[in-house]
Every structure is written in structure tokens, then in C-alpha cells.
Enzyme design. Structure first.
Site, PDB file in Angstrom:
ATOM      1  N   MET A 108       0.846  -1.191   0.000  1.00  0.00           N
ATOM      2  CA  MET A 108       0.000   0.000   0.000  1.00  0.00           C
ATOM      3  C   MET A 108       0.883   1.242   0.000  1.00  0.00           C
ATOM      4  SD  MET A 108      -3.216  -1.136   2.382  1.00  0.00           S
ATOM      5  CE  MET A 108      -2.197  -1.702   3.746  1.00  0.00           C
ATOM      6  N   ARG A 341       6.900  -3.751  14.771  1.00  0.00           N
ATOM      7  CA  ARG A 341       5.872  -4.764  14.540  1.00  0.00           C
ATOM      8  C   ARG A 341       6.548  -6.135  14.597  1.00  0.00           C
ATOM      9  NH1 ARG A 341       4.938  -3.410   8.088  1.00  0.00           N
ATOM     10  NH2 ARG A 341       6.996  -4.040   7.391  1.00  0.00           N
ATOM     11  N   GLU A 746     -17.980 -40.552  -0.033  1.00  0.00           N
ATOM     12  CA  GLU A 746     -17.642 -39.574  -1.071  1.00  0.00           C
ATOM     13  C   GLU A 746     -18.821 -39.243  -1.973  1.00  0.00           C
ATOM     14  OE1 GLU A 746     -14.350 -41.317  -3.256  1.00  0.00           O
ATOM     15  OE2 GLU A 746     -15.045 -43.323  -2.756  1.00  0.00           O
ATOM     16  N   SER A 765     -14.067 -43.120   5.952  1.00  0.00           N
ATOM     17  CA  SER A 765     -13.018 -42.191   5.534  1.00  0.00           C
ATOM     18  C   SER A 765     -13.601 -41.298   4.453  1.00  0.00           C
ATOM     19  CB  SER A 765     -11.800 -42.951   4.993  1.00  0.00           C
ATOM     20  OG  SER A 765     -10.812 -42.042   4.570  1.00  0.00           O
ATOM     21  N   ASP A 770     -13.866 -36.377  -4.202  1.00  0.00           N
ATOM     22  CA  ASP A 770     -15.089 -36.798  -4.885  1.00  0.00           C
ATOM     23  C   ASP A 770     -16.338 -36.236  -4.219  1.00  0.00           C
ATOM     24  OD1 ASP A 770     -14.520 -38.290  -7.234  1.00  0.00           O
ATOM     25  OD2 ASP A 770     -13.740 -39.916  -6.015  1.00  0.00           O
ATOM     26  N   CYS A 832      -9.299 -38.534   3.731  1.00  0.00           N
ATOM     27  CA  CYS A 832      -8.122 -38.945   2.954  1.00  0.00           C
ATOM     28  C   CYS A 832      -8.012 -38.205   1.629  1.00  0.00           C
ATOM     29  CB  CYS A 832      -8.141 -40.455   2.719  1.00  0.00           C
ATOM     30  SG  CYS A 832      -9.577 -41.037   1.803  1.00  0.00           S
TER      31      CYS A 832
END
Length: 880
Positions: A108, A341, A746, A765, A770, A832
Site C-alpha cells: 500500500m 511490529r 464420497e 473415511s 469426490d 483422505c
């Protein structure tokens, strides 16, 4: 009374503190805190982030009362400084700087020396007794105001400076005298009038309004918007505006300006580190136009200011209990602090600083864990140049951001983005970078600059991104027009390979070999703290022993997904797979599968050995069969000859397997229901491998996973096949193996009927790739063409294939969890999909009560840290 929009700081008192970053931005909160601590800060005031947001909501109009508060606070500054804003004899000048809650270096706008006019300039020169200083300050102000407030191309001003320097035969701006600075001011005003059809403003209040408006506008500027998008910073935070009394580092050899870090931002070493430019303003340091001196040399030039700086950095370090980024100016030997900072740092530095602060008893282990961001750990896993390799080092610069980068040379940000979109890995080479380069920097494997120091734009931004960077290599002769780089007798053109070592500063000709580094003892100690606080389990997705072993090194607690189809593509196996596909009957398929069986058994045995004592989830064959067959005539003819069939028969089979939408077609459990002999062979291989190792006294925990289940009947059918096969194998081997059979969730229907599926399934799982595809009705293979538009247009907050769509996909997950555990209260549930290593998705998985996440090996530490952050922030727990 109207709402307070403006907050004062000065004379040892401030209307804010370090905890008001939301309201005052990081810079404003830091200035307020330093003022309250009695540290020398030029007085000023901060216009709040709330004012910025109100300004945009009102159609770019100041909220009621804001301007009156600006004038009131300006008068308070005048009183302290005993000067008048824009006065003709002794003018008060101010800087106008942005300051969002989160640090956005260079993204900025800033305007310095505001309040100068033809009339006040004379007063500044008379008061300072330095004509060159006065005209230098004025030309800088015209440049900044014109380029930032009126959007004039800054290069129009820079070209005029270059002409004057060339005419005089000098290299640096500092070598120009008062006459040249005065000449430049005249030319700059002419450029301003030509570009705007207006005279340069003489009224200091008009100037102040213009600068405030420009800083507000820069919040939605292209570079700031890109930076926020890359760093996950919300658009609705707004920026504060800090109006601060000017102190001058360009008042000759008794003045200077600098940037410092209370610890080394690259290594984390507890050593004060910084750079200073004599006779310069702040923009000169970060622009990297001149190479600065180290802060250690500062004592020779400014002994009193150096002593004060060391005392202040020590005071601030103990107060904030963190590594800080400081900005300061020395005006006529007196030190003024302009910023403090929490400093940006590399992952290695973040880790070391967190651990050292615990050892120093400044913070506790929980604070240390919370201070390292999950994504930062990715930097620790960067490749490094193989130290045993023979490479040709052609130059050396500053080791600005660690890690090795290998790619094709490009010389503009635009080229970097274009080449990266084509899948090319590139190294961006620039004289120096500027905020406009943010897109190209993000697209590059590494960044190389000829100018600038460790606190230049390139260095700071690269460290924040975790991108390797070598800066300040003045041996480079870069020609952007010719798209080439020369180092002595070496010529590198666009598209040629180049390597950089951001850890050492080496620049290497060609594509250097890279290796994954060993992790330090600090990493192990830190991850032990992470494991102490997290409650969510972390497994890995692995199909090979090498992946499994690497994941174990990172502390993976098992395999959450073994994709067995990946094992089928090896050259020695694909022939048997194709033979199975081309078979016309069960016997033919079984004969082909018998050839695959010993290979699969060996695969699973090796995985079990790598993960001994931990669960290994093996998914049955999932993809449609056509993926294993060729589609081009040449390859079809070659395969037909190899398989001893006619090309016509092979084409017919391929045609039969063709599907209009294969991702929703004959795949997953549907494949095993049609051809249960595949399920039988894979189960036999899994249980035989487990039995073989069980006989050796090893603890093996197989989890057999049936993919793409939509109904209980599908699962029941395949579980029966699985159990029957497994029992037969164990009976024959005289072994009993504890194994479980579960399913991937899924499909939306599976979530809705999860309670019925849970009657038979022993674990769930979530296959979120999917599940995202089917909940959204998107093809993940095609959605990449248009999803970026959805994100850019704020239709979606981010790509749902990158981070879990918590409001949609996440609701289906919560439904499945509630229904499944309603039947099996202690049911093990994990994830997974690729989301398992994405920090925000991991935190979501913790909140909804999953047992574990599973991700690629190199994401395991990231997932663990995200899980620890989730546990520390919620105080909740899950069942591992």
C-alpha cells in the site's frame, strides 16, 4: 458526539496500544505502544480502519466528524512540535502511511514530506540551512504525491532523474547537488501539470486530503488485493492511515534511515540485525536502490544513536517477547523510532525463535506452537542444492530467503506468470523488485536481484512467501529489453536454466541437482510440543514403501489411503492388468489376476513393514478400467501386437469401456461388484502379506476400504466377499489377523444414509475430492478452467478442491458423522482427500470431531501443526 475515528499519539501518551491492531492497524498500534513506553516517536495520529471501511461504504466520502478530528489532532501535533503545518518560516511536515492489521510490506501507499509548497520550501531551507536537502525533499514529495495520489507513472519522474545523472556522469541520486534538485522540481511540476491538467497543489490541507484518499484507495489496489489473496487476508479489514511528524534522514552525513530486526529474520539467531543508509529517506532502504551498511557499523558514524537503538530494541524485545521489525530515522544525530511490529521471518527462523524464547523462559510451549504457522513448515521441507554435486557458481549475492530454486530464467513478472501458467518452472531475475512484481514473484520458484539488501522488497516478500531469494548481487548485468543476464563471460538468456541457493547466496549456472534437507533438532523438539497439544491423528497417503518411510520420519501415525491403482501402472504389471481387462470371462480374468497377486502381496508387505504397529488403510481398485488402456492408434496397434489380439478387437474393447462421464461411471465399488474376482485378489494379497509378517511376530493392522459406496447393499455384498476371502487365507496360514472393513464416504447419498451403512462398515473415511465434486456437481478435471473466476468475483471464498467448502460439503460431513456415530458411538472416522494437508481444512476436521486426517508425506508436519492450533484455539478434543 460523533464516533471517534482518529487516535492521537505523542509526548509520551497515546490513545491506543499494541492490542488495538484491528482498529489502528499494526503500524498504528506499534506507534501507540512505543509512545506509551516513553520511546522517542514523532507525534502524530492514526485514522482508524473503521474510518477506511466507512469511507468506502459511503461512496468514498469521509464519515461524519472524521475530517474535524483530523484537524483537531493536527493542531495537537503543532502544539507539541511548536510548528505550523505548511508554515512559510518553519513548516511542520508530515508523512502519510498505510497500516493494516496484518503486515503487507510495500503493498500500500506512503507519501513523505507532505506540507511542502513553494512558500514553505523556502522556510525549510532557511531553517535547515541546507538548500540541497530542501529541494531533495520537495522533489521526493512531488514524485510521491504525483504517482500515488494522481496515478502518474512514476517512471516519468525517474527518467528525468536518470537523464540528469547521465549528463553529469554520476551513478546515485545522492551525488546530485542543490541546482540539479531544483531543476528536477521544475521538470516534475511540468510533468504533473501535463498529466493532470492541474497545477501542483500549494494548500497543505488539500495535499493531506489527497494523501489520505490515496492510502484508503491503495487498500483495494491491484498489488494489495493480490497480496491479500495469496496470504488469506480478508478484504473487509481496511487499512488505517498514520499521519506522523516528518523526521529527516536526508539532512546530510549526520542523518540516516534504517530498518532492523531484533533477531536474524533468516536464521532466527539471537543477534540484532539491520541496515542503514546515511543521508537517505525510508523509501531508499526498502527500494534497494543503494546497498546499505550493516547496523553494526552504525556505532562508528552515530555512536549516541547506536547506543539508544540497542537500548530500545532490548526494551521492545522484552516487552513484546518476539522478534520485531523496526524502522528508524536519525535526524542530526538524534534517533527517532518510526515503526515496531512482529517481524516476518523464514520458517527456520520462526522455529528457532519460538524454541529459543521458550528456553529463555520468555514464552511457554503453547505460545511457541501457536506462533509458527502451519504453512511456514513447508519452507523447512524445501529442496537444497546437493552439496556433493559439482556445480558452476557464477556469482554470489545475499542469502535473503533460504532454499534452492531451479528454473528457467525470466526477466519480467509478466513473463513469470505466463511461463508458470504453461507449467514451466521459472526463476524471476530483476534489477530490484517492486510491489508491482507480486504476481510474478508468487509464480516463480525463486527470485534473484542485482540490487537491494536483506530488508529490500524482494527479500522481505520472498521470506514471507517461503520462496528462495538471492538479493543484492551487483555482479549481474541485467538487460531486461534483451531478456538476458551477463556475469563476466557467462551469458544467460530467457529460457536458459539457472539455479539459486537462497541459503548461501550462490548463483549457479544450469539446473543444479537438489535434495531434501535433514531436519534439525529444533524441528524434532518443536514437533514434540505439537504432538503434546494436538488431539487429531495424522496419517499419510502413501502407495510406496519410500513414501511410507518418509511419512514415518515426519511422525505419520499410519496410512490413511493407499491407492492400489497406482501400483498397477508399473511396466512389469500393466501387461497383466490389460490382460485382465481384455479377458472375456471370469477364468480369463482370474488367470491374469493371479499374475498380479504376488506383486500386490509384496507391495502390501513392504507397506506393512514400513508402518509396523500402525494402521494401513488400503483402498480397493477405484478408477474406471479404460484408464489402463491406450487411446491413440499407434499405441493401440503396439499393444494389440504385444497382447496377441487384433487391433480391431482391442478398439472394440476400448469402445465398450468408453463412458460419457467416467467419474460417475463404472468405478469404485461398482467395478468390484461387476468383477468380484478383483476384490478377491486384493483381499488375498492384503491378508497373505499380513499373515506372513504376523508369523514373524510383527503387529500388522490392515484396514480394507471399499470406495464410492452409495447403498448398504453395495457394502454388504463386497464386505461378504472380503470376509470370506480373508477367512480362507487366515485358515490356510494358521494365523489370525485383526482387520477392519470400512468405506469411503464420497457421495451425498452415502452421507444421508450413513446410519444404515454404519451397521456394517467399521470405519468411515471421507474422500473429500469426490465428495466436493458430487456435492457441487463439478468435474474436478474441468472446473479449474472457471473456478478462478468464481474466486476472483467472490462467488466462492476459495477453490473448494483446495480448502473444504465448510458450508456445503462440510455440512454433509457433519451429517454423516452424526448418523454414523449414532449407530457406532466410537466409530473411527477420517479424511483422505487432498484437503487432509490444508491447514484450514484440518482445523475444520478437528472441530467436527474426526479421528484423523491423512495427507501426502511432506504435508504431515503441516497437518500436525494445524491440528495443534485447532486444539489450542478451541480447547476441544477428538478421538485419535
Amino acid at each position: 458526539m460523533s464516533k471517534q475515528w482518529v487516535y492521537f499519539f505523542g509526548a509520551g501518551k497515546a490513545e491506543g496500544d499494541k492490542d488495538k491492531k484491528d482498529l489502528l492497524g499494526g503500524k498504528g498500534a506499534g506507534l501507540a505502544e512505543m509512545t506509551n513506553l516513553g520511546i522517542p516517536v514523532p507525534p502524530g495520529f492514526t485514522i482508524s480502519t473503521e474510518a477506511c471501511n466507512a469511507y468506502f461504504l459511503a461512496g468514498k466520502k469521509y464519515p461524519e466528524g472524521m475530517w474535524d478530528q483530523v484537524i483537531k489532532n493536527l493542531k495537537a501535533v503543532e502544539k507539541i512540535m511548536n510548528k505550523k503545518f505548511g508554515d512559510h518560516k518553519d513548516p511542520l511536515l508530515v508523512s502519510v502511511r498505510s497500516g493494516a492489521k496484518f503486515s503487507m510490506p510495500g503493498m500500500m501507499d506512503t507519501v513523505l514530506n507532505l506540507g511542502l509548497s513553494e512558500a514553505s520550501l523556502k522556510g525549510l531551507i532557511d531553517k535547515s540551512g541546507d538548500e540541497r536537502f530542501g529541494w531533495d525533499a520537495y522533489r521526493r514529495f512531488i514524485t510521491m504525491y504525483g504517482s500515488i495520489c494522481k496515478e502518474i507513472d512514476r517512471m516519468k519522474f525517474e527518467h528525468e532523474i536518470d537523464k540528469v545523472k547521465k549528463k553529469l556522469g554520476v551513478k546515485n541520486d545522492i551525488e546530485l547537488g542543490a541546482a540539479q534538485m531544483k531543476e528536477l522540481c521544475v521538470k516534475f511540476k511540468a510533468i504533473y501539470k501535463k498529466e493532470t491538467s492541474e497545477d501542483f497543489p500549494e494548500d497543505p490541507l488539500e495535499q493531506l486530503k489527497g494523501a489520505i484518499n490515496a492510502v484508503f484507495a491503495s487498500w483495494f489496489g491491484a498489488k494489495a488485493t493480490t497480496y491479500r489473496k495469496l496470504n488469506g487476508i480478508p478484504d473487509d479489514l481496511g487499512t488505517a492511515v498514520n499521519v506522523c511528524t516528518m523526521v529527516f534522514g536526508n539532512l546530510g552525513d549526520t542523518s540516516g534511515t534504517g530498518v532492523a530486526f531484533t533477531r536474524d529474520p533468516s536464521t532466527g539467531e539471537n543477534k540484532f540485525y539491520g541496515e542503514i543508509l546515511v543521508n537517505a529517506q525510508g523509501e531508499d532502504v526498502v527500494a534497494g536502490i543503494r546497498t546499505p551498511m550493516g547496523v553494526s557499523e552504525m556505532a562508528k558514524h552515530f555512536p549516541d544513536a547506536a547506543r539508544d537503538l540497542m537500548n530500545i530494541q532490548d526494551k521492545l524485545s522484552k516487552h513484546f517477547r518476539d522478534m520485531l521489525d523496526l524502522e528508524f530515522t536519525i535526524q542530526d544525530k538524534k534517533l527517532w523510532m518510526l515503526q515496531t511490529r512482529v517481524g516476518k521471518r523464514t520458517a527456520a527462523a520462526a522455529l528457532k525463535i519460538a524454541i529459543d524464547l521458550v528456553h529463555e523462559k520468555q514464552i511457554d510451549e503453547k505460545t511457541a506452537v501457536s506462533r509458527v504457522e502451519p504453512a511456514q513448515l513447508d519452507q523447512l521441507l524445501h529442496p537444497m542444492i546437493d552439496p556433493k554435486a559439482k556445480v558452476k557458481k557464477i556469482a554470489k549475492g545475499l542469502n535473503a530467503s533460504p532454499g534452492a530454486a531451479v528454473g528457467k530464467a525470466v526477466f519480467t513478472s509478466e513473463a513469470a506468470e505466463e511461463w508458470a501458467k504453461r507449467g514451466e518452472k521459472v526463476v524471476l531475475i530483476r534489477l530490484e523488485t517492486s510491489p508491482e512484481d507480486i504476481g510474478g514473484m508468487a509464480a516463480s520458484q525463486g527470485i534473484l536481484t542485482a540490487r537491494g539488501g536483506m530488508t529490500s522488497h524482494a527479500a522481505v516478500v520472498a521470506r514471507g512467501m517461503g520462496t528462495p531469494c538471492v538479493a543484492g548481487c551487483d555482479a549481474l548485468e541485467i538487460d531486461v529489453k534483451k531478456k538476458q543476464l551477463k556475469v563476466k563471460d557467462v551469458l544467460i538468456k530467457e529460457g536458459d536454466f539457472i539455479s539459486i541457493n537462497g541459503s548461501t547466496g550462490d548463483i549457479i549456472l544450469g539446473a543444479a541437482p537438489v535434495i531434501i534437507p535433514e531436519l534439525s533438532g529444533d524441528f524434532a523438539e518443536f514437533m514434540a510440543w505439537v504432538d503434546k497439544f494436538r488431539t487429531l491423528g495424522v496419517r499419510t497417503n502413501a502407495d510406496t514403501p519410500a513414501d511410507a518411510l518418509k511419512a514415518r520420519e515426519f511422525g505419520a501415525e499410519g496410512i490413511g489411503l493407499c491407492r492400489t491403482e497406482h501400483m498397477f501402472f508399473a511396466p512389469e504389471r500393466i501387461k497383466a492388468v490389460r490382460e485382465m481387462i481384455l479377458s472375456d470371462d471370469v477364468e480369463g480374468r482370474k488367470k491374469a489376476l493371479a499374475k498380479i497377486l504376488p506383486m500386490q502381496r509384496k507391495d502390501f508387505k513392504e507397506l506393512f513393514e514400513a508402518m509396523e504397529g500402525f494402521p494401513v488403510t488400503i483402498r480397493y481398485l477405484d478408477p474406471p478400467l479404460h484408464e489402463f488402456l491406450p487411446h491413440e492408434d499407434k499405441q493401440i496397434n503396439e499393444l494389440a501386437k504385444e497382447m496377441g489380439v487384433t487391433a480391431a478387437k482391442l478398439k472394440q474393447k476400448i469402445s465398450q469401456l468408453h463412458e460419457f462421464n467416467p467419474m460417475l461411471g463404472h468405478r469404485g465399488c461398482r467395478l468390484a461388484i461387476t468383477y468380484p474376482e478383483i476384490c478377491e485378489m486384493q483381499t488375498q494379497a492384503i491378508i497373505e502379506a499380513a499373515c506372513e509378517l504376523g508369523k514373524k511376530g510383527k503387529t500388522i493392522k490392515p484396514e480394507i476400504m471399499i470406495p464410492l459406496v452409495a447403498t448398504l447393499k453395495e457394502f454388504e455384498y463386497l464386505k461378504a466377499v472380503c470376509v470370506e476371502t480373508a477367512e480362507a487365507v487366515m485358515k490356510k496360514a494358521g494365523q489370525t489377523i485383526e482387520y477392519t472393513v470400512g468405506t469411503m464416504i464420497e457421495l451425498p447419498r452415502a452421507c444421508i444414509v450413513a446410519d444404515t451403512i454404519a451397521k456394517e462398515a467399521e470405519f468411515f473415511s471421507f474422500g473429500t475430492n469426490d465428495l466436493t465434486q458430487t456435492v457441487f456437481g463439478l468435474s474436478r478435471d474441468d472446473a479449474g478452467r472457471f473456478l478462478p473466476y468464481y474466486v476472483d468475483k467472490k462467488i466462492l471464498p476459495e477453490d473448494p478442491f483446495v480448502s473444504i467448502d465448510q458450508g456445503g460439503v462440510g455440512e454433509f460431513m457433519k451429517l454423516a458423522i452424526a448418523k454414523g456415530r449414532g449407530v457406532r458411538p466410537k466409530m473411527k472416522m477420517g479424511i483422505c482427500g487432498e484437503h487432509g494437508g490444508e491447514p484450514e481444512s484440518v482445523k475444520f476436521c478437528h472441530r467436527i470431531g474426526l479421528s484423523y486426517v491423512s495427507c501426502s508425506p511432506y504435508r504431515v508436519p503441516i497437518a500436525k501443526l494445524a491440528a495443534a492450533h485447532a486444539a489450542l484455539s478451541t480447547g476441544g478434543s477428538t478421538t485419535k
